[in-house]
Write an enzyme that holds these catalytic residues in place. Structure first.
Site, PDB file in Angstrom:
ATOM      1  N   MET A 145      27.138  55.322  49.129  1.00 36.13           N
ATOM      2  CA  MET A 145      28.275  56.236  49.264  1.00 36.13           C
ATOM      3  C   MET A 145      29.391  55.926  48.267  1.00 36.13           C
ATOM      4  SD  MET A 145      28.655  57.051  53.323  1.00 36.13           S
ATOM      5  CE  MET A 145      29.071  55.371  53.784  1.00 36.13           C
ATOM      6  N   LYS A 146      29.517  54.683  47.873  1.00 36.08           N
ATOM      7  CA  LYS A 146      30.544  54.316  46.910  1.00 36.08           C
ATOM      8  C   LYS A 146      30.424  55.129  45.635  1.00 36.08           C
ATOM      9  CE  LYS A 146      32.297  50.397  44.242  1.00 36.08           C
ATOM     10  NZ  LYS A 146      32.143  48.961  43.915  1.00 36.08           N
TER      11      LYS A 146
ATOM     12  N   GLN B  88      20.682  51.383  59.958  1.00 41.54           N
ATOM     13  CA  GLN B  88      22.079  51.148  59.595  1.00 41.54           C
ATOM     14  C   GLN B  88      22.901  51.585  60.809  1.00 41.54           C
ATOM     15  OE1 GLN B  88      23.817  49.543  57.363  1.00 41.54           O
ATOM     16  NE2 GLN B  88      25.656  50.128  58.472  1.00 41.54           N
TER      17      GLN B  88
ATOM     18  N   TYR C 124      39.604  47.656  53.471  1.00 40.30           N
ATOM     19  CA  TYR C 124      39.134  46.601  52.582  1.00 40.30           C
ATOM     20  C   TYR C 124      40.273  46.084  51.697  1.00 40.30           C
ATOM     21  CZ  TYR C 124      34.330  48.189  53.636  1.00 40.30           C
ATOM     22  OH  TYR C 124      33.151  48.537  54.249  1.00 40.30           O
TER      23      TYR C 124
ATOM     24  N   GLU D  32      37.043  43.829  57.440  1.00 40.23           N
ATOM     25  CA  GLU D  32      36.838  44.042  56.001  1.00 40.23           C
ATOM     26  C   GLU D  32      37.941  43.476  55.120  1.00 40.23           C
ATOM     27  OE1 GLU D  32      34.141  44.752  54.900  1.00 40.23           O
ATOM     28  OE2 GLU D  32      33.066  45.787  56.483  1.00 40.23           O
TER      29      GLU D  32
ATOM     30  N   ASP E 204      32.979  57.035  61.201  1.00 46.10           N
ATOM     31  CA  ASP E 204      32.445  57.418  59.889  1.00 46.10           C
ATOM     32  C   ASP E 204      33.434  58.296  59.126  1.00 46.10           C
ATOM     33  OD1 ASP E 204      30.166  56.005  60.422  1.00 46.10           O
ATOM     34  OD2 ASP E 204      28.907  57.753  60.822  1.00 46.10           O
TER      35      ASP E 204
ATOM     36  N   GLY F 223      26.786  49.079  49.768  1.00 47.22           N
ATOM     37  CA  GLY F 223      26.467  48.016  48.832  1.00 47.22           C
ATOM     38  C   GLY F 223      25.688  46.909  49.529  1.00 47.22           C
ATOM     39  N   GLY F 224      26.130  46.599  50.729  1.00 45.33           N
ATOM     40  CA  GLY F 224      25.448  45.609  51.537  1.00 45.33           C
ATOM     41  C   GLY F 224      25.829  45.798  52.990  1.00 45.33           C
ATOM     42  N   MET F 225      25.023  45.253  53.873  1.00 44.09           N
ATOM     43  CA  MET F 225      25.340  45.253  55.294  1.00 44.09           C
ATOM     44  C   MET F 225      25.074  43.865  55.827  1.00 44.09           C
ATOM     45  SD  MET F 225      26.510  46.789  57.881  1.00 44.09           S
ATOM     46  CE  MET F 225      26.772  45.932  59.446  1.00 44.09           C
ATOM     47  N   GLU F 226      26.080  43.311  56.493  1.00 45.23           N
ATOM     48  CA  GLU F 226      26.129  41.901  56.831  1.00 45.23           C
ATOM     49  C   GLU F 226      25.324  41.517  58.060  1.00 45.23           C
ATOM     50  OE1 GLU F 226      29.857  43.935  58.628  1.00 45.23           O
ATOM     51  OE2 GLU F 226      28.682  44.065  56.791  1.00 45.23           O
TER      52      GLU F 226
ATOM     53  N   HIS G 119      30.515  38.879  49.289  1.00 44.69           N
ATOM     54  CA  HIS G 119      31.196  39.674  50.320  1.00 44.69           C
ATOM     55  C   HIS G 119      30.427  39.596  51.638  1.00 44.69           C
ATOM     56  CE1 HIS G 119      33.619  43.148  51.776  1.00 44.69           C
ATOM     57  NE2 HIS G 119      32.503  43.425  52.461  1.00 44.69           N
ATOM     58  N   GLU G 120      29.109  39.800  51.579  1.00 37.40           N
ATOM     59  CA  GLU G 120      28.316  39.792  52.803  1.00 37.40           C
ATOM     60  C   GLU G 120      28.230  38.389  53.395  1.00 37.40           C
ATOM     61  OE1 GLU G 120      27.975  42.672  53.782  1.00 37.40           O
ATOM     62  OE2 GLU G 120      28.254  43.683  51.863  1.00 37.40           O
TER      63      GLU G 120
ATOM     64  N   HIS H 244      31.229  37.746  55.454  1.00 39.91           N
ATOM     65  CA  HIS H 244      31.152  38.401  56.767  1.00 39.91           C
ATOM     66  C   HIS H 244      30.558  37.481  57.836  1.00 39.91           C
ATOM     67  CE1 HIS H 244      32.595  42.463  56.844  1.00 39.91           C
ATOM     68  NE2 HIS H 244      31.922  42.825  55.770  1.00 39.91           N
TER      69      HIS H 244
END
Length: 660
Positions: A613-614, A189, A435, A370, A427, A320-323, A347-348, A351
């Site tokens: 993290m959400k 990540q 967003y 975002e 971070d 949640g996701g990474m594009e 969402h992804e 992106h």
């Protein structure tokens, strides 16, 4: 400020010395300045600032040491072997570099916790001199490589190196931490600035390059990357996997995962990957991916990445996701069983245009990634479901934005759309604000120019104009004003309030609230009922999953609920056992707010299972505010942080006021 400028001048002097070919004679002098500036002098008391701040690392990006304005990396080739026993990668990377000015004599890169073994100019096989600064906090170090004299301005540097076991951009899992319990697992990540812990690079979204990779991995494990698989060559005990990404991307989009994975085809352009324990569920959950992808193309234009695959990661994945292009990473918390959380995939997918094709120049302009993505995601939702569902989701986003700004403080400069990251790690600045405040601004702009029929052609023109490029907010603003120059209403846009003023947006669009009416009615029944007044007067079957989520959010924002009442509702609905993570998350927060001691262990057990993290950050913050449970939550975090990815552990430690 005068002190800061003095040290900027000092750095520029050292760079000028290098550029004028005085490297050998002045090397001690140069290194003295590097150590002084990069190691000890970033924390400066600024005159009139009343506090301490770091200097900006480079003119282009406050979070990157690199100087792509002088010499830029144009291509990356990785050749690495994975060592699960040591939790490292070893090998080399070839960086193609173009000098942009004749008198430039170094290329500057970002590294973090990498063991550099040697550097060569590849074409001449010349060993290169380099300097590596002392680390500066979580930002890592500057790697400056001397460029040998040549008649041409293009170079290839081969850097032999190893990563370290605690690389902040990698998560290493022991077999027992995986679903199958038999094989190890590693995944990356790199957003925002963690690619530098995997390879030496210009770790800024300002720079985009093609890349290819040769990855040596055990034969019983699969390797996937954010690129097209070119070939897999069997070797003794290992397979050599070759990947190519021919569309230029920023460093944080380089991605890798290695584990015991299976795959299922879910569309003409899409395959889903997961451990075998989750593969069938994942294939069912994401079966509508092609439909979402086609809808996105209708809105944004052609999809340029070839394939759109998905990888369901272990629960410790922090987002949640990474594009990652060609291979979106998603959390297993999306596996709700009814596809109710699959909008994260939309969402992804969005992106692919907003963030990957057109990119923020640095993370001070993160909303360009975002905010646009949430805006397009909701357009996809509106077309596949209904405009009412689109607006319902947007309203829910406004509620989440309000909570985030209340948590940060409505005068906090990090609640601006355009933020100042001088001395601030990206971070630390991460929140819902770019967003949802970004989406709200774009929805407002769409309204100003009379709706989607006018605004969507602008979006396609914007994506086409800036494709493969990175830009700032000022460039977006100028493009918008020029495109709509004949629209008088745009003169009323208060750009400074939207972009540079902290707090909630100055205008909240008039969203369609049709779907909220049922929730409001049920909310009143919920709040008016107690365990003494008879059976529970609602079943929950009359509303959809997304409405249940909003209902529980509304209950959470109401006064703390009586514990007896919560016990009856838990007995009837078993919210702590539901598969839908969004519903479970809100129920746990309701229980913590009520100081319901029976919810404590289920909540702590859940944050130990999921790394998203959400969910984890708000739950830990809720526990921190419950004084009697604060110590227990902190101890739980400390006992389990070794199982978290770096970004989760780092941010939660800050939420719990722990010193790093």
């Amino acid at each position: 400020m005068r002190i800061l400028k003095l040290f900027d001048v000092a750095r520029n002097v050292s760079n000028c010395v290098i550029r004028r070919n005085f490297v050998r004679n002045f090397e001690p002098f140069i290194n003295m300045w590097r150590i002084l500036i990069l190691s000890n002098c970033f924390l400066l008391i600024l005159a009139g600032d009343g506090g301490t701040r770091m200097a900006r690392f480079s003119p282009i990006d406050p979070s990157s040491f690199s100087r792509p304005d002088l010499a830029v990396v144009t291509n990356i080739k990785l050749s690495l072997k994975v060592h699960f026993d040591q939790k490292i990668f070893s090998g080399n990377c070839d960086l193609t570099v173009k000098k942009l000015h004749e008198n430039v004599n170094e290329v500057v890169l970002d590294v973090k916790d990498l063991d550099i073994e040697s550097i060569y100019e590849t074409e001449t096989n010349t060993k290169c001199k380099y300097t590596l600064s002392q680390p500066v906090g979580e930002f890592g170090s500057e790697l400056a490589i001397e460029i040998p004299p040549k008649e041409v301005n293009n170079y290839i540097f081969t850097i032999n190196y190893k990563t370290r076991p605690h690389a902040s951009g990698l998560q290493w899992l022991e077999p027992e931490q995986t679903a199958g319990k038999k094989h190890p697992y590693v995944f990356s990540q790199f957003q925002a600035i963690h690619a530098r812990s995997f390879l030496p690079c210009q770790d800024t979204p300002y720079v985009k390059t093609k890349y290819e990779a040769l990855i040596n991995a055990p034969t019983d494990l699969s390797v996937v990357m954010s690129a097209i698989r070119d070939a897999t060559k069997p070797m003794i005990g290992y397979n050599l996997h070759h990947f190519k990404q021919d569309v230029p991307i920023q460093s944080y989009l380089i991605a890798i995962a290695i584990g015991a994975l299976e795959s299922r085809k879910i569309g003409p352009r899409s395959t889903v990957w997961a451990e075998k324990e989750f593969i069938e569920m994942a294939a069912n959950e994401f079966a509508n991916t092609e439909k979402q992808l086609k809808t996105a193309e209708d809105i944004c234009g052609p999809y340029v990445w070839g394939i759109y695959d998905l990888l369901v990661l272990p629960p410790s994945f922090p987002f949640g996701g990474m594009e990652n292009p060609c291979l979106t990473f998603v959390t297993p918390t999306l596996l709700a069983g009814d596809r109710s959380l699959a909008n994260v995939v939309a969402h992804e997918i969005a992106h692919s245009w907003t963030g990957n094709l057109v990119t923020n120049a640095n993370f001070e302009h993160f909303w360009l990634n975002e905010g646009f993505t949430v805006f397009i995601e909701r357009k996809i939702l509106g077309r596949l479901e209904s405009p009412q569902v689109q607006d319902f989701d947007a309203y829910g986003g406004t509620v989440e934005l309000k909570e985030a700004i209340n948590e940060l403080g409505d005068s906090n400069p990090l609640t601006c759309l355009v933020v100042n990251l001088t001395g601030v790690h990206p971070d630390d600045a991460f929140s819902t604000v770019p967003y949802e405040k970004g989406q709200t601004f774009l929805r407002y702009l769409e309204t100003i120019v009379e709706g989607p029929a006018v605004f969507e052609p602008f979006l396609r023109k914007y994506f086409d104009t800036y494709k493969y490029r990175s830009l700032t907010t000022d460039e977006f603003k100028a493009f918008f004003i020029e495109y709509f120059s004949s629209t008088p209403e745009i003169k009323n846009i208060e750009w400074n309030k939207w972009l540079h003023t902290p707090g909630m947006p100055p205008v909240i669009p008039d969203y369609d609230k049709t779907l909220l009416k049922t929730i409001d009615e049920m909310k009143q029944r919920w709040l008016n009922w107690d365990e003494k007044s008879g059976p529970v007067p609602f079943s929950g079957d009359e509303i959809t999953s997304i409405q249940k989520i909003q209902l529980l959010q509304d209950i959470f924002e109401s006064e703390p609920q009586p514990i007896k009442k919560l016990e009856v509702l838990e007995e009837k609905f078993k919210f702590t056992e539901v598969q839908n993570a969004e519903i479970k998350f809100r129920w746990l927060r309701i229980g913590i707010k009520a100081k319901w001691e029976k919810i404590v262990d289920p909540a702590l057990n859940w944050v130990n299972e999921v790394g998203r993290m959400k969910y984890c950050r708000p739950l830990y913050r809720d526990f921190y505010n419950w004084e009697e449970m604060r110590a227990k939550a902190i101890q739980n975090f400390q006992d389990n942080r070794k199982n978290m990815m770096h970004v989760s552990a780092y941010t939660i430690a800050h939420d719990l006021r722990l010193k790093e």
